[in-house]
Design an enzyme around this catalytic site. Structure first.
Site, mmCIF file in Angstrom:
data_model
loop_
_atom_site.group_PDB
_atom_site.id
_atom_site.type_symbol
_atom_site.label_atom_id
_atom_site.label_comp_id
_atom_site.label_asym_id
_atom_site.label_seq_id
_atom_site.Cartn_x
_atom_site.Cartn_y
_atom_site.Cartn_z
ATOM 1 N N CYS A 112 0.817 -1.221 0.000
ATOM 2 C CA CYS A 112 0.000 0.000 0.000
ATOM 3 C C CYS A 112 0.850 1.271 0.000
ATOM 4 O O CYS A 112 0.310 2.373 -0.098
ATOM 5 C CB CYS A 112 -0.949 -0.013 1.189
ATOM 6 S SG CYS A 112 -2.124 -1.365 1.062
ATOM 7 N N HIS A 235 -3.316 7.087 2.241
ATOM 8 C CA HIS A 235 -3.751 5.771 1.782
ATOM 9 C C HIS A 235 -5.077 5.436 2.462
ATOM 10 O O HIS A 235 -5.239 5.636 3.670
ATOM 11 C CB HIS A 235 -2.679 4.728 2.122
ATOM 12 C CG HIS A 235 -3.162 3.328 1.946
ATOM 13 N ND1 HIS A 235 -3.764 2.900 0.781
ATOM 14 C CD2 HIS A 235 -3.162 2.263 2.793
ATOM 15 C CE1 HIS A 235 -4.107 1.635 0.918
ATOM 16 N NE2 HIS A 235 -3.757 1.225 2.130
ATOM 17 N N ASN A 265 -10.078 -0.552 0.257
ATOM 18 C CA ASN A 265 -8.619 -0.370 0.201
ATOM 19 C C ASN A 265 -8.110 -0.912 -1.141
ATOM 20 O O ASN A 265 -8.108 -2.121 -1.355
ATOM 21 C CB ASN A 265 -8.004 -1.127 1.385
ATOM 22 C CG ASN A 265 -6.486 -1.078 1.395
ATOM 23 O OD1 ASN A 265 -5.855 -0.695 0.407
ATOM 24 N ND2 ASN A 265 -5.892 -1.487 2.509
HETATM 25 N N1 ACO Z 1 -17.879 -8.824 10.279
HETATM 26 C C1 ACO Z 1 -18.358 -9.006 11.517
HETATM 27 N N2 ACO Z 1 -17.553 -9.269 12.578
HETATM 28 C C2 ACO Z 1 -16.229 -9.310 12.370
HETATM 29 C C3 ACO Z 1 -15.679 -9.141 11.089
HETATM 30 C C4 ACO Z 1 -16.548 -8.889 10.021
HETATM 31 N N3 ACO Z 1 -16.131 -8.697 8.763
HETATM 32 N N4 ACO Z 1 -14.331 -9.259 11.177
HETATM 33 C C5 ACO Z 1 -14.050 -9.495 12.466
HETATM 34 N N5 ACO Z 1 -15.192 -9.537 13.183
HETATM 35 C C6 ACO Z 1 -15.358 -9.767 14.619
HETATM 36 C C7 ACO Z 1 -14.162 -10.462 15.235
HETATM 37 O O1 ACO Z 1 -14.265 -11.862 15.110
HETATM 38 C C8 ACO Z 1 -14.255 -9.996 16.658
HETATM 39 O O2 ACO Z 1 -15.218 -10.773 17.322
HETATM 40 P P1 ACO Z 1 -15.025 -11.197 18.864
HETATM 41 O O3 ACO Z 1 -14.981 -9.903 19.624
HETATM 42 O O4 ACO Z 1 -16.218 -12.024 19.141
HETATM 43 O O5 ACO Z 1 -13.716 -11.941 18.923
HETATM 44 C C9 ACO Z 1 -14.804 -8.573 16.562
HETATM 45 O O6 ACO Z 1 -15.435 -8.505 15.260
HETATM 46 C C10 ACO Z 1 -13.737 -7.511 16.662
HETATM 47 O O7 ACO Z 1 -12.649 -7.866 15.794
HETATM 48 P P2 ACO Z 1 -11.380 -6.970 15.645
HETATM 49 O O8 ACO Z 1 -10.435 -7.633 14.709
HETATM 50 O O9 ACO Z 1 -10.875 -6.582 16.999
HETATM 51 O O10 ACO Z 1 -12.004 -5.663 14.955
HETATM 52 P P3 ACO Z 1 -11.338 -4.285 14.677
HETATM 53 O O11 ACO Z 1 -12.126 -3.204 15.273
HETATM 54 O O12 ACO Z 1 -9.857 -4.303 14.964
HETATM 55 O O13 ACO Z 1 -11.511 -4.154 13.099
HETATM 56 C C11 ACO Z 1 -10.217 -4.353 11.073
HETATM 57 C C12 ACO Z 1 -10.873 -5.097 12.246
HETATM 58 C C13 ACO Z 1 -11.309 -3.648 10.320
HETATM 59 C C14 ACO Z 1 -9.530 -5.371 10.193
HETATM 60 C C15 ACO Z 1 -9.221 -3.297 11.634
HETATM 61 O O14 ACO Z 1 -8.372 -3.909 12.585
HETATM 62 C C16 ACO Z 1 -8.377 -2.686 10.550
HETATM 63 O O15 ACO Z 1 -8.880 -2.042 9.637
HETATM 64 N N6 ACO Z 1 -7.053 -2.810 10.664
HETATM 65 C C17 ACO Z 1 -6.147 -2.264 9.648
HETATM 66 C C18 ACO Z 1 -6.040 -3.226 8.523
HETATM 67 C C19 ACO Z 1 -5.482 -2.623 7.276
HETATM 68 O O16 ACO Z 1 -5.644 -1.437 7.040
HETATM 69 N N7 ACO Z 1 -4.846 -3.450 6.472
HETATM 70 C C20 ACO Z 1 -4.357 -3.037 5.202
HETATM 71 C C21 ACO Z 1 -3.063 -2.323 5.289
HETATM 72 S S1 ACO Z 1 -2.539 -1.729 3.762
HETATM 73 C C22 ACO Z 1 -1.704 -2.965 2.862
HETATM 74 O O17 ACO Z 1 -0.518 -2.990 2.831
HETATM 75 C C23 ACO Z 1 -2.459 -3.976 2.088
#
Ligand code: ACO
Length: 308
Positions: A112, A235, A265
């Site tokens: 990214c 980004h 993204n």
């Molecule tokens: N739908 C519903 N529930 C979900 C989903 C989903 N799609 N995904 C996870 N959950 C659940 C989890 O299982 C968890 O449940 P639990 O509490 O019962 O265990 C709960 O939701 C919370 O999960 P978290 O992973 O803690 O959620 P978070 O608020 O951290 O959001 C996310 C997750 C959206 C992935 C966030 O961490 C994020 O955006 N991180 C950055 C990722 C990113 O930007 N990556 C790309 C980088 S750029 C590159 O180089 C490609």
């Protein structure tokens, strides 16, 4: 010393759109969860279309917008991590399609941060006097690397391409880039032939700590204050990351344009797609002070200051 100035922009996203409601049929998720946690409402999916084909469409639009003929290009750089062709590289495929026969062609793999990486290299080529007209492209199809059974990752990504033409500016403009930083990190990885793996929370925390830091560094180098910046083009990984960066920089959210709701993204494509929207919507003004920042797998991150 001459710097490159943005002479034109272009972008392209595939026609097929998968809304959050479509993903509800693939994994256990909901439109409400995705919107609340990420700000994403839909993403465009490449299907049969290749990264190079998307890149060519964005490139043609950028050249037309710049009023520059492809034969005037000295260099084509493509930031991509998902090209179908291992070689020839995507830049060579673009060169052939658009007929840019004088241009040197290189791909850069920096996930990214790919567009930031090619932007910095393009500026270095221009400053060195080796290039006058440079085509910079960010193009990715992360839908092919996402596991559509894994709700923790698949909801985030979409496909697309963006491009800008940089031309050596006769008048001096201020521009500087903070060298792309790299630190081995396993929170976001993708081995050949497998799906991408991610520790979302770790990536989130990494972005919130490193992005404000590198933006402050690039602003110090440019002798600019946060308040003097007209727009922060970040980004588009997660709307909450953008909000968090704005808060840490004590800058108003309105200065952080975003399009993540429509595209998700798009990896290396997100910054140039946003630049194109900024330009074509009439928001871009000559002399405007802009900060770019990319971050992602590697872990790699960086920032740049430019004057439109
Ligand atoms: N739908 C519903 N529930 C979900 C989903 C989903 N799609 N995904 C996870 N959950 C659940 C989890 O299982 C968890 O449940 P639990 O509490 O019962 O265990 C709960 O939701 C919370 O999960 P978290 O992973 O803690 O959620 P978070 O608020 O951290 O959001 C996310 C997750 C959206 C992935 C966030 O961490 C994020 O955006 N991180 C950055 C990722 C990113 O930007 N990556 C790309 C980088 S750029 C590159 O180089 C490609």
């Amino acid at each position: 010393m001459k710097n490159g100035r943005i002479a034109g922009t272009g972008s392209y996203v595939p026609e097929t759109i998968w809304k959050n409601e479509d993903l509800e049929k693939m994994v256990e998720t909901s439109d409400a969860w995705i919107r609340e946690r990420t700000g994403i409402g839909a993403r465009h999916i490449a299907g049969e279309e290749t990264v190079a084909q998307m890149a060519v469409k964005a490139a043609r639009r950028a050249l037309e917008n710049a009023g520059i003929c492809s034969t005037e290009l000295d260099l084509i750089l493509v930031g991509t991590s998902s090209s179908e062709s291992i070689f020839p590289n995507t830049a060579c495929l673009v060169q052939d399609e658009i007929g840019a026969f004088r241009a040197a062609c290189l791909d850069v793999s920096a996930a990214c941060t790919g567009f930031l990486a090619v932007y910095e290299l393009g500026q270095l080529y221009i400053r060195s006097g080796k290039a006058k007209n440079v085509l910079l492209i960010g193009a990715d199809a992360l839908s092919r690397l996402a596991d559509w059974h894994d709700r923790g990752t698949c909801i985030l990504f979409g496909d697309g391409a963006g491009a800008i033409v940089l031309t050596a500016e006769e008048q001096e403009t201020k521009a500087c880039e903070r060298s792309i930083r790299w630190r081995k990190g396993v929170s976001l990885t993708c081995e050949k032939g497998t799906y991408l793996q991610m520790d979302g929370r770790a990536v989130f925390q990494f972005a919130l700590s490193r992005v404000p830091e590198v933006i402050r560094e690039v602003l110090a180098e440019a002798d600019m204050a946060v308040e003097e910046i007209d727009a922060f083009i970040l980004h588009q990984a997660n709307s909450r990351i953008i909000d968090g960066v704005a808060k840490r920089l004590k800058a108003p959210k309105e200065k952080f344009p975003r399009n993540i709701e429509a595209y998700g993204n798009t990896c290396a494509a997100s910054i140039p797609i946003l630049l194109d929207e900024w330009n074509r919507s009439g928001r871009a003004q000559k002399g405007q002070r802009i900060v770019l920042s990319g971050f992602g797998a590697g872990l790699i991150w960086g920032a740049a200051y430019l004057e439109w």
